[in-house]
Design an enzyme around this catalytic site. Structure first.
Site, mmCIF file in Angstrom:
data_model
loop_
_atom_site.group_PDB
_atom_site.id
_atom_site.type_symbol
_atom_site.label_atom_id
_atom_site.label_comp_id
_atom_site.label_asym_id
_atom_site.label_seq_id
_atom_site.Cartn_x
_atom_site.Cartn_y
_atom_site.Cartn_z
ATOM 1 C CG ASP A 1 13.578 -2.552 109.953
ATOM 2 O OD1 ASP A 1 14.244 -3.343 109.972
ATOM 3 O OD2 ASP A 1 12.391 -2.155 111.020
ATOM 4 C CE LYS B 1 20.998 -2.432 110.106
ATOM 5 N NZ LYS B 1 19.352 -1.589 110.336
ATOM 6 N N GLY C 1 16.811 -8.195 111.490
ATOM 7 C CA GLY C 1 16.222 -8.898 110.087
ATOM 8 C C GLY C 1 16.916 -7.732 108.517
ATOM 9 C CG HIS C 2 20.225 -7.178 108.346
ATOM 10 N ND1 HIS C 2 21.440 -7.391 109.311
ATOM 11 C CD2 HIS C 2 19.595 -6.362 109.194
ATOM 12 C CE1 HIS C 2 21.795 -6.366 109.374
ATOM 13 N NE2 HIS C 2 20.051 -6.076 109.824
ATOM 14 C CD GLN D 1 19.437 -4.501 116.242
ATOM 15 O OE1 GLN D 1 20.456 -4.956 116.479
ATOM 16 N NE2 GLN D 1 18.378 -5.670 115.673
#
Ligand code: GDP
Ligand code: IMO
Ligand code: MG
Length: 442
Positions: free
Chosen positions: A13, A16, A40-41, A225
């Protein structure tokens, strides 16, 4: 021409997704190489927010080919939902802009069931996984018991494999975890349906990358990650089940290390972590609460509040080493505005000794207390800064301290969630060949 890897330097988080979206402008190909929909991007483009779990964050750019490499674990239901959601927003995902490796392992319903059952049984010592079946899917891959994309394309093969695998999984689910067994017929039906939907997208990612590379095209590798969630190098066992470091971009997509030119490490201006595990610079007080609130630190995948703390350069420096970082992208600096004093962790005090790297043993890491250096804060809103000269003096000092402690230059500074809220000091696609990219002590 350059091939650039983007990795998180902390516990995920770091931002990225935003940086990948930004740099995808210059890339021709954007490749996910590990992890799955535990990621989750978040991207904010023209005021609209997009959260991607599986589709590479370059998908919003037209005329780019996004790829899902063999190192990813793919939940086809989630991918199809993401594709459909993008379609509804007017962006159709077709074989022209998405290629999925035939070698990619598939997350099956029993992987999710086992992930959840195992966490439940662990109780207080649970990892705090995302419950998406990531670990059990990688386990089956390594145990040579997995189902890959090409298996979904052949009903006889899938049926035979499922019968054997389910026999074992149902035994464990029922007898060890006391959970309901899963029916083979429904799974077969559902997954053959996914196979038909994904058939046109399946192909050889490695071969396409070789062609792209030989043709002088730019390739961007999107890590998921963070380095300290790496299965080998992270805070084991509180990690994810894949290698998250830059080296994984090669194995996870089928390209050799000599083809890589730059590795950009994303550093959040403070530290966050979701799930359980040691976190030496964690702030269990009002300051931590302030960072969570101002930074909007709630998980993009599970909605869990993220644990927050000061910037820990022991963590970042380990990432410099583990990834061979050639540059840093510093994100969320704007969140620090208004804090009178900032702290940067520069070492650990561990049972009376000074440590400058993250220890291997969990108990030792849990005993580590950060040694902090204090820095003056700033009050200016950074949201509109678009060049180095727009930044307040104390912000520059904070950035320079990060460069000095890590020995790596900050190439990108992010001052807000949107694409344009960014200062690009050096674009990694303009870096030249890999031979020039060694991190320098400044
Ligand atoms: P990722 O998993 O590394 O892609 O990061 P996430 O998307 O899970 O979390 C980063 C969050 O911070 C997202 O909500 C982004 O929109 C947001 N973000 C990224 N860069 C910045 C920044 O510079 N400032 C602020 N305020 N938010 C940012
Ligand atoms: P992005 O790509 C933050 C964490 C989980 C848990 C541990 C293991 O958005 O940075 P898993 O489901 O992978 O077996 O969970 O890893 N985790 C993440 N934390 N960001 C992520 O991805 C994460 N993906 C997994 O919270 O602690
Ligand atoms: Mg995330």
């Amino acid at each position: 021409m350059a091939n650039v890897i983007i990795v998180g330097t902390q516990w995920g988080d770091e931002g990225k997704g935003k940086v990948v979206d930004l740099l995808a402008e210059q890339a021709d190909f954007i490749v996910r190489f590990q992890g799955g929909n535990n990621a989750g991007h978040t991207l904010v483009v023209n005021g609209k927010k997009y959260i991607f779990h599986l589709i590479p964050s370059g998908i919003l750019h037209k005329d780019k080919l996004c790829m899902i490499g063999n190192g990813v674990v793919l939940d086809p239901g989630v991918l199809i939902e993401e594709m459909d959601r993008l379609g509804e927003a007017g962006l159709s995902v077709t074989p022209v802009n998405l290629l999925i490796s035939l070698y990619t392992h598939i997350i099956m319903p029993y992987h999710r069931a086992l992930d959840l059952a195992r966490e439940k049984k662990k109780g207080r010592s649970a990892i705090g996984t995302t419950g998406r079946g990531i670990g059990p899917c990688y386990e089956d891959k390594v145990a040579r018991n997995g189902i890959r994309v090409h298996d979904l394309l052949d009903s006889a093969v899938l049926s035979e494999k499922l019968t054997v695998i389910l026999d074992e999984k149902n035994f464990i689910l029922r007898n060890y975890f006391g959970e309901a067994p899963l029916g083979p017929a429904e799974i077969l039906d559902e997954y053959l349906g996914y196979g038909e939907r994904l058939r046109p997208f399946a192909g050889n990612v490695s071969q396409q990358l070789q062609k792209a590379d030989a043709g002088g095209r730019n390739i961007l590798f999107e890590g998921a990650q963070g380095t300290h969630l790496d299965i080998d190098h992270g805070t084991y066992p509180y990690v994810t089940s894949s290698n998250t470091v830059a080296g994984s971009a090669c194995c996870g997509s089928g390209i050799g290390p000599t083809r890589m030119d730059a590795v950009l490490g994303i550093v959040k201006a403070y530290t966050t972590r979701v799930g359980s595990g040691p976190f030496p610079s964690e702030l269990l007080n009002d300051t931590g609460e302030h960072l969570r609130k101002v930074g909007g630190e709630f998980g993009a995948t599970t909605g869990r509040p993220r644990r927050c703390g000061w910037l820990d350069m022991v963590v970042v420096n380990s990432s410099v080493r583990l990834n061979g970082l050639s540059g840093l992208a510093l994100t969320k600096l704007d969140v620090l505005t208004g804090m009178p004093m900032l702290k940067i962790g520069v070492a650990y005090n561990c049972r009376g000794s000074r440590l400058e790297l993250v220890p291997a043993e969990l108990a030792a890491l849990e005993a580590c207390e950060p040694v902090f250096e204090e820095m003056p804060g700033w009050d200016e809103d950074l949201g509109k800064a678009r060049s180095w000269t727009d930044l307040p003096q104390n912000t520059k000092k904070y950035i320079k301290a990060i460069e000095e402690i890590s020995g790596v230059h900050v190439h990108i500074i992010s001052v807000g969630p949107s694409r344009d809220a960014t200062i690009i000091i050096k674009n990694p696609f303009n870096e030249g060949t890999h031979k020039e990219h060694t991190s320098r002590k400044i």
